[in-house]
Structure formats: structure tokens, C-alpha cells
Design a protein around this motif. Structure first.
Motif, PDB file in Angstrom:
ATOM      1  N   LEU A  62      23.152  53.558 -13.802  1.00  0.00           N
ATOM      2  CA  LEU A  62      23.453  52.082 -13.722  1.00  0.00           C
ATOM      3  C   LEU A  62      23.938  51.754 -12.558  1.00  0.00           C
ATOM      4  N   LEU A  63      24.832  52.422 -11.949  1.00  0.00           N
ATOM      5  CA  LEU A  63      25.236  52.179 -10.471  1.00  0.00           C
ATOM      6  C   LEU A  63      24.622  52.479  -9.617  1.00  0.00           C
ATOM      7  N   PHE A  64      23.850  51.621  -9.047  1.00  0.00           N
ATOM      8  CA  PHE A  64      22.905  51.724  -8.012  1.00  0.00           C
ATOM      9  C   PHE A  64      22.027  52.868  -7.970  1.00  0.00           C
ATOM     10  N   GLY A  65      21.617  53.471  -9.190  1.00  0.00           N
ATOM     11  CA  GLY A  65      20.737  54.674  -9.252  1.00  0.00           C
ATOM     12  C   GLY A  65      21.197  55.940  -8.815  1.00  0.00           C
ATOM     13  N   LEU A  66      22.779  56.050  -8.402  1.00  0.00           N
ATOM     14  CA  LEU A  66      23.149  57.121  -8.080  1.00  0.00           C
ATOM     15  C   LEU A  66      23.115  58.330  -9.058  1.00  0.00           C
ATOM     16  N   GLY A  67      23.113  58.088 -10.219  1.00  0.00           N
ATOM     17  CA  GLY A  67      22.917  59.061 -11.358  1.00  0.00           C
ATOM     18  C   GLY A  67      21.507  59.846 -11.027  1.00  0.00           C
ATOM     19  N   LEU A  68      20.437  59.119 -10.518  1.00  0.00           N
ATOM     20  CA  LEU A  68      18.931  59.860 -10.531  1.00  0.00           C
ATOM     21  C   LEU A  68      19.107  60.744  -9.337  1.00  0.00           C
ATOM     22  N   LEU A  69      20.086  60.397  -7.962  1.00  0.00           N
ATOM     23  CA  LEU A  69      20.123  61.261  -7.156  1.00  0.00           C
ATOM     24  C   LEU A  69      20.654  62.586  -7.420  1.00  0.00           C
ATOM     25  N   GLY A  70      21.686  62.361  -8.374  1.00  0.00           N
ATOM     26  CA  GLY A  70      22.582  63.543  -9.082  1.00  0.00           C
ATOM     27  C   GLY A  70      21.929  64.335  -9.817  1.00  0.00           C
ATOM     28  N   LEU A  71      20.912  63.777 -10.615  1.00  0.00           N
ATOM     29  CA  LEU A  71      20.351  64.534 -11.576  1.00  0.00           C
ATOM     30  C   LEU A  71      19.190  65.418 -10.714  1.00  0.00           C
ATOM     31  N   ALA A  72      18.599  64.822  -9.773  1.00  0.00           N
ATOM     32  CA  ALA A  72      17.842  65.214  -8.628  1.00  0.00           C
ATOM     33  C   ALA A  72      18.094  66.738  -8.102  1.00  0.00           C
ATOM     34  N   VAL A  73      19.472  66.341  -7.753  1.00  0.00           N
ATOM     35  CA  VAL A  73      20.458  67.734  -6.860  1.00  0.00           C
ATOM     36  C   VAL A  73      20.522  68.635  -8.061  1.00  0.00           C
ATOM     37  N   ILE A  74      20.966  68.307  -9.029  1.00  0.00           N
ATOM     38  CA  ILE A  74      21.133  69.247 -10.342  1.00  0.00           C
ATOM     39  C   ILE A  74      19.853  70.272 -10.479  1.00  0.00           C
ATOM     40  N   ALA A  75      18.719  69.363 -10.692  1.00  0.00           N
ATOM     41  CA  ALA A  75      17.518  69.964 -10.891  1.00  0.00           C
ATOM     42  C   ALA A  75      17.000  71.142  -9.799  1.00  0.00           C
ATOM     43  N   VAL A  76      17.490  70.708  -8.588  1.00  0.00           N
ATOM     44  CA  VAL A  76      16.953  71.657  -7.502  1.00  0.00           C
ATOM     45  C   VAL A  76      18.000  72.839  -7.553  1.00  0.00           C
ATOM     46  N   LEU A  77      19.310  72.562  -7.990  1.00  0.00           N
ATOM     47  CA  LEU A  77      20.272  73.700  -7.978  1.00  0.00           C
ATOM     48  C   LEU A  77      19.651  74.753  -9.154  1.00  0.00           C
ATOM     49  N   CYS A  78      19.298  74.226 -10.233  1.00  0.00           N
ATOM     50  CA  CYS A  78      19.186  74.732 -11.386  1.00  0.00           C
ATOM     51  C   CYS A  78      17.701  75.806 -11.307  1.00  0.00           C
ATOM     52  N   PHE A  79      16.909  75.158 -10.174  1.00  0.00           N
ATOM     53  CA  PHE A  79      15.697  76.162 -10.058  1.00  0.00           C
ATOM     54  C   PHE A  79      16.052  77.155  -8.896  1.00  0.00           C
ATOM     55  N   ILE A  80      16.726  76.969  -8.045  1.00  0.00           N
ATOM     56  CA  ILE A  80      16.944  77.595  -6.896  1.00  0.00           C
ATOM     57  C   ILE A  80      18.042  78.888  -6.844  1.00  0.00           C
ATOM     58  N   TYR A  81      19.262  78.387  -7.609  1.00  0.00           N
ATOM     59  CA  TYR A  81      20.307  79.647  -7.561  1.00  0.00           C
ATOM     60  C   TYR A  81      19.889  80.602  -8.851  1.00  0.00           C
ATOM     61  N   PRO A  82      19.268  80.408  -9.848  1.00  0.00           N
ATOM     62  CA  PRO A  82      18.737  81.525 -10.639  1.00  0.00           C
ATOM     63  C   PRO A  82      17.860  82.590  -9.925  1.00  0.00           C
ATOM     64  N   ILE A  83      16.957  82.097  -8.986  1.00  0.00           N
ATOM     65  CA  ILE A  83      16.105  82.784  -8.279  1.00  0.00           C
ATOM     66  C   ILE A  83      17.003  83.538  -7.272  1.00  0.00           C
TER      67      ILE A  83
END
Length: 112
Positions: A69-90
Motif C-alpha cells: 500500500l506504500l508506493f508498491g514497495l512491498g511488491l519489490l520486496g516480495l520480488a527480491v524474496i522470490a529471487v532469494l528463495c529460488f537462487i540460494y537453495p541451489i
């Protein structure tokens, strides 16, 4: 204890089940850690790292939801989390295969 790196690799890669099931990436590594930590060397350290990473990413995702709700910053955060959750297990599966200890960024040390 036996040195079974393949079990450690599978435990790290099982986190990717989140992509398919949404929750399997937490449950499967948890079950593997709890059942194998006394049978496979280094499983306890790897399991704790995985659980701390999974719990931390969940907490960060919860924080990101109201930030949408705050300028869409949460979407950016969720995108970063998604990338981390994909890359770091590998990355950590590769480390486990080499016999190295895992390192997950931004993990809160909840389980010690």
C-alpha cells in the motif's frame, strides 16, 4: 553417522517445492531434518540453516504485504524474496555437495 551429501543436497533443493505447492518447501526440509539429523553428518547444521532461512523469508514476506500500500514497495520486496528463495537453495545444494556448510543471506538465527 554417515556422510551422505546427496541427502543434504536433496534437503536444500526440496525448498524449491514452494514454487509448486506453496508450503512444501518448508515441510519437506523440516521432516528431512528432524528424521535425519542424527543419521547424516552435518544434517543438523544444514537443517537449522534451512529452517532459519525459511522462517526469515516468511517474516519478511509478511512485512512486505502492508508495504504494498506504500508506493508498491512491498511488491519489490516480495520480488527480491522470490529471487532469494529460488537462487540460494541451489547455491547451498552445490555447497553441500562439495562438503561445505550453507550460508543463507538475511537469515534470522531463530533456531540455534
Amino acid at each position: 553417522m554417515k556422510d551422505d551429501r546427496s541427502v543434504l543436497v536433496i534437503t536444500h533443493l526440496s525448498q524449491l517445492l514452494d514454487i509448486i505447492t506453496g508450503f512444501g518447501g518448508f515441510l519437506v526440509p523440516l521432516i528431512m531434518w528432524l528424521t535425519q539429523r542424527e543419521k547424516v553428518s552435518n544434517m543438523d547444521a544444514h537443517g537449522k540453516s534451512i529452517m532459519n532461512f525459511q522462517i526469515s523469508m516468511f517474516i519478511y514476506a509478511l512485512i512486505c504485504v502492508p508495504l504494498i500500500l506504500l508506493f508498491g514497495l512491498g511488491l519489490l520486496g516480495l520480488a527480491v524474496i522470490a529471487v532469494l528463495c529460488f537462487i540460494y537453495p541451489i547455491i547451498n545444494a552445490i555447497k553441500a555437495n562439495k562438503g561445505e556448510l550453507p550460508s543463507y543471506p538475511l537469515s534470522i538465527q531463530i533456531i540455534k
